[in-house]
Design an enzyme around this catalytic site. Structure first.
Site, mmCIF file in Angstrom:
data_model
loop_
_atom_site.group_PDB
_atom_site.id
_atom_site.type_symbol
_atom_site.label_atom_id
_atom_site.label_comp_id
_atom_site.label_asym_id
_atom_site.label_seq_id
_atom_site.Cartn_x
_atom_site.Cartn_y
_atom_site.Cartn_z
ATOM 1 C CG PHE A 1 -7.480 -0.142 -1.319
ATOM 2 C CD1 PHE A 1 -7.009 -1.433 -1.115
ATOM 3 C CD2 PHE A 1 -8.684 0.038 -1.976
ATOM 4 C CE1 PHE A 1 -7.714 -2.525 -1.589
ATOM 5 C CE2 PHE A 1 -9.396 -1.056 -2.450
ATOM 6 C CZ PHE A 1 -8.912 -2.335 -2.251
ATOM 7 N NE ARG A 2 -4.291 2.358 6.533
ATOM 8 C CZ ARG A 2 -4.848 2.525 7.744
ATOM 9 N NH1 ARG A 2 -6.015 2.008 7.995
ATOM 10 N NH2 ARG A 2 -4.247 3.209 8.660
ATOM 11 C CG LEU A 3 -5.841 7.818 -1.359
ATOM 12 C CD1 LEU A 3 -4.351 7.962 -1.029
ATOM 13 C CD2 LEU A 3 -6.020 7.558 -2.847
ATOM 14 C CG ASP B 1 -9.764 4.611 0.321
ATOM 15 O OD1 ASP B 1 -10.624 4.843 -0.535
ATOM 16 O OD2 ASP B 1 -8.757 3.887 0.130
#
Length: 194
Positions: free
Chosen positions: A172-174, A170
């Site tokens: 944004f690191r999600l 993802d």
């Protein structure tokens, strides 16, 4: 991302998508092994087959990885497909494939690959490259035009998966992380935090 009834179905779908996306060498996987003292080593090998038993690869049984697998058959595989921002991690127990399967695969390889697998003392220290070329040339002369026979110290392994994790990036690191964990004949499915 969604779960399937079996992680191998999920894996095959992702592998197909990797081929369709022209990911370079999607069969390349990091194989991590350890000896009895817990010393871990890793290297890239190629996935050469997969069936209901698991993930298959081939090597010299006397190589460092072969010797470690003889001491400790637990191993891990990692596939990384950067263009798709996907990763698959597999952990499980490794067993040797049958001699018949190993010979069949060996005989399907190009002649030079069979010759080199026959002469290389994989992972052993050698004096220089001319040592290998000398072994190669002598072996070819000894063959006298015949096909090489699969060496007894060379063959296949299958890693039977106990856990398989699928990771999708993802921005944004999600990240999405889905894990399959074997429990008897069933697969437990779990969502992991990124």
């Amino acid at each position: 991302m969604k779960f399937y009834t079996d992680p191998l179905i999920h894996f095959n779908l992702w592998m197909k998508e990797a081929h369709e996306a022209d990911v370079p060498e999607p069969e390349a996987m990091v194989l991590s092994t350890t000896d009895l003292s817990g010393h871990v080593t890793a290297r890239v090998v190629l996935l050469k087959g997969m069936d209901k038993r698991g993930f298959q690869f081939f090597t010299n049984y006397q190589s460092r990885k072969g010797l470690q697998l003889a001491e400790n058959p637990q191993a891990a595989l990692t596939f990384l497909w950067r263009p798709m921002e996907r990763q698959i991690r597999v952990e499980g127990k490794v067993k040797r494939l049958s001699r018949k399967e190993s010979v069949s695969y060996f005989n399907s390889r190009p002649l030079e690959s069979r010759i080199n697998a026959s002469i290389s003392p994989q992972s052993a220290v050698i004096p220089d490259r001319t040592f290998l070329t000398g072994m190669h040339d002598g072996f070819v002369l000894d063959l006298r035009g015949k096909a090489p026979v699969c060496p007894l110290n060379w063959g296949g392994y299958v890693l039977r998966p106990e856990t398989v994790e699928f990771w999708q990036s993802d921005p944004f690191r999600l990240h999405d992380r889905l894990r399959y964990r074997r429990k008897g004949t069933l697969w437990i499915t779990e969502i992991l935090a990124p």
